[in-house]
Motif scaffolding. Sequence first.
Motif, mmCIF file in Angstrom:
data_model
loop_
_atom_site.group_PDB
_atom_site.id
_atom_site.type_symbol
_atom_site.label_atom_id
_atom_site.label_comp_id
_atom_site.label_asym_id
_atom_site.label_seq_id
_atom_site.Cartn_x
_atom_site.Cartn_y
_atom_site.Cartn_z
ATOM 1 N N UNK A 212 -19.947 20.776 31.758
ATOM 2 C CA UNK A 212 -20.595 19.830 32.659
ATOM 3 C C UNK A 212 -21.696 20.519 33.459
ATOM 4 N N UNK A 213 -21.469 21.774 33.841
ATOM 5 C CA UNK A 213 -22.498 22.520 34.560
ATOM 6 C C UNK A 213 -23.743 22.739 33.713
ATOM 7 N N UNK A 214 -23.544 23.056 32.432
ATOM 8 C CA UNK A 214 -24.687 23.239 31.527
ATOM 9 C C UNK A 214 -25.436 21.920 31.343
ATOM 10 N N UNK B 278 -13.159 19.241 40.074
ATOM 11 C CA UNK B 278 -12.392 18.360 40.957
ATOM 12 C C UNK B 278 -11.748 17.207 40.206
ATOM 13 N N UNK B 279 -12.273 16.871 39.021
ATOM 14 C CA UNK B 279 -11.641 15.820 38.230
ATOM 15 C C UNK B 279 -10.674 16.396 37.200
ATOM 16 N N UNK B 280 -10.436 17.711 37.235
ATOM 17 C CA UNK B 280 -9.443 18.339 36.389
ATOM 18 C C UNK B 280 -9.946 18.771 35.026
ATOM 19 N N UNK B 281 -11.250 18.855 34.841
ATOM 20 C CA UNK B 281 -11.814 19.300 33.569
ATOM 21 C C UNK B 281 -12.446 20.671 33.760
ATOM 22 N N UNK C 226 -22.539 19.881 39.033
ATOM 23 C CA UNK C 226 -21.851 19.417 37.833
ATOM 24 C C UNK C 226 -20.554 20.159 37.594
ATOM 25 N N UNK C 227 -20.560 21.454 37.835
ATOM 26 C CA UNK C 227 -19.355 22.248 37.654
ATOM 27 C C UNK C 227 -18.281 21.854 38.660
#
Length: 120
Positions: free
Chosen positions: A54-56, A46-49, A40-41
Amino acid sequence: MIPLGFEMHLSPVEQAVLLVILGLLAAAALPSSLTLAVVGSVRAQRSGRPGLGNGIWYWFWGTALSWAAMVGAFNLDLGWYSIPVGWLPGLAAAALLWPRRPEAPAGPAGQIGRVGSRRR
């Protein structure tokens, strides 16, 4: 108090035992849930966020998926084998969700290469 329709009267010892059990379940799910958190991270970065949120999110759902698989495997009377069996759906999801590098368009020489490749 959470309205559950009944009151839970747990002693401090029972509360501690419940927390220990939940902690052991969370530790048992770590191999697949941490792998999904990394996926997720990386996908977010890679999408610039920023990747932490997202990892959590992926870690939380990876833990839930692993617990569900463990409970299902335990209900099939697999005993202690239900723990590694519980890792399989999360590890499979991590393998499927790992972001691939996009293909670069054809260059001036008509060669197709990967973005970021170091071939010369």
